[in-house]
Scaffold this motif. Structure first.
Motif, mmCIF file in Angstrom:
data_model
loop_
_atom_site.group_PDB
_atom_site.id
_atom_site.type_symbol
_atom_site.label_atom_id
_atom_site.label_comp_id
_atom_site.label_asym_id
_atom_site.label_seq_id
_atom_site.Cartn_x
_atom_site.Cartn_y
_atom_site.Cartn_z
ATOM 1 N N UNK A 88 1.762 10.249 -3.987
ATOM 2 C CA UNK A 88 1.849 11.708 -4.010
ATOM 3 C C UNK A 88 0.692 12.415 -4.708
ATOM 4 N N UNK A 89 -0.023 11.725 -5.566
ATOM 5 C CA UNK A 89 -1.158 12.342 -6.247
ATOM 6 C C UNK A 89 -2.468 11.869 -5.611
ATOM 7 N N UNK A 90 -2.651 10.566 -5.545
ATOM 8 C CA UNK A 90 -3.854 9.980 -4.964
ATOM 9 C C UNK A 90 -3.817 10.018 -3.434
ATOM 10 N N UNK A 91 -2.634 10.104 -2.853
ATOM 11 C CA UNK A 91 -2.409 10.147 -1.402
ATOM 12 C C UNK A 91 -3.000 8.931 -0.696
ATOM 13 N N UNK A 92 -2.602 7.752 -1.176
ATOM 14 C CA UNK A 92 -3.083 6.498 -0.608
ATOM 15 C C UNK A 92 -2.829 6.378 0.896
ATOM 16 N N UNK A 93 -1.673 6.809 1.424
ATOM 17 C CA UNK A 93 -1.466 6.655 2.871
ATOM 18 C C UNK A 93 -2.558 7.299 3.737
ATOM 19 N N UNK A 94 -3.107 8.431 3.300
ATOM 20 C CA UNK A 94 -4.141 9.092 4.110
ATOM 21 C C UNK A 94 -5.526 8.496 3.885
ATOM 22 N N UNK A 101 7.253 1.983 -15.070
ATOM 23 C CA UNK A 101 5.831 1.776 -14.764
ATOM 24 C C UNK A 101 5.647 1.569 -13.265
ATOM 25 N N UNK A 102 6.536 0.780 -12.664
ATOM 26 C CA UNK A 102 6.470 0.557 -11.216
ATOM 27 C C UNK A 102 6.622 1.874 -10.461
ATOM 28 N N UNK A 103 7.635 2.644 -10.792
ATOM 29 C CA UNK A 103 7.875 3.901 -10.082
ATOM 30 C C UNK A 103 6.749 4.906 -10.316
ATOM 31 N N UNK A 104 6.212 4.953 -11.534
ATOM 32 C CA UNK A 104 5.113 5.872 -11.826
ATOM 33 C C UNK A 104 3.867 5.506 -11.012
ATOM 34 N N UNK A 105 3.577 4.212 -10.905
ATOM 35 C CA UNK A 105 2.402 3.794 -10.129
ATOM 36 C C UNK A 105 2.574 4.152 -8.658
ATOM 37 N N UNK A 106 3.762 3.948 -8.128
ATOM 38 C CA UNK A 106 4.021 4.281 -6.720
ATOM 39 C C UNK A 106 3.949 5.793 -6.497
ATOM 40 N N UNK A 107 4.531 6.536 -7.406
ATOM 41 C CA UNK A 107 4.496 8.001 -7.280
ATOM 42 C C UNK A 107 3.050 8.496 -7.282
#
Length: 171
Positions: free
Chosen positions: A33-39, A23-29
């Motif tokens: 990579x999908x939601x692109x939180x860094x940008x 669950x932790x890894x899926x949320x981070x992924x």
């Protein structure tokens, strides 16, 4: 299997650990990579909760920041040693609450260890805060692995302080 490595509730604790880490890894992924939180920068989720992207080079709550390779490997080695000791404890667990709590702690540690191994840092993204007018208090930025670790510690404390004092024992 050796009794100090596998007990009657180890499979249950192992399943909890795998679920917590997944669950932790899926949320981070998803957030990276999908939601692109860094940008996206800071994203308001609720009046007291934002998502932010933070690279944590330290351990829980950003303590002991280590950006160099040697420091990162040292933190990873400490985490591996802690998981090994928790696993031995899990093999000796006498009830499901202890196995659940230890599984959550191990799963959280593994989730963060995967980040450290792959990226050299741990992805944190949850920011709770309290604000009123110009005043604002930010809590630490954390992730779901940290939530699993804290929940596991709370379970162990409950068992140790409250449940044991009541004399209730579960087989």
């Amino acid at each position: 299997m050796k009794p100090y490595l596998w007990g009657p509730l180890t499979g249950f604790g192992f399943a909890v650990a795998l679920a917590a880490a997944a669950i932790d890894q899926a949320s981070k992924y998803y957030l990276l990579h999908v939601y692109d939180l860094p940008s996206r920068g800071q994203v308001a989720v609720a009046p007291f909760l934002d998502f932010v992207f933070v690279r944590n080079y330290g351990i829980s709550y950003g303590l002991f920041q280590q950006e160099g390779a040697l420091g990162q490997w040292a933190l990873l080695a400490i985490k591996v040693a802690a998981v090994a000791l928790l696993w031995v404890w899990l093999a000796r667990a006498g009830n499901r609450l202890t196995a659940l709590a230890l599984g959550l702690i191990v799963g959280g540690a593994l989730g963060n260890a995967v980040d450290r191994l792959i990226n050299g840092w741990v992805t944190d993204f949850v920011l709770f805060y309290a604000a009123s007018g110009t005043w604002r208090f930010n809590w630490y930025v954390f992730n779901l692995a940290d939530v699993a670790i804290v929940a596991g510690v709370v379970g162990l404390l409950y068992e140790s302080l409250i449940r044991d004092s009541g004399g209730a024992q579960e087989a």
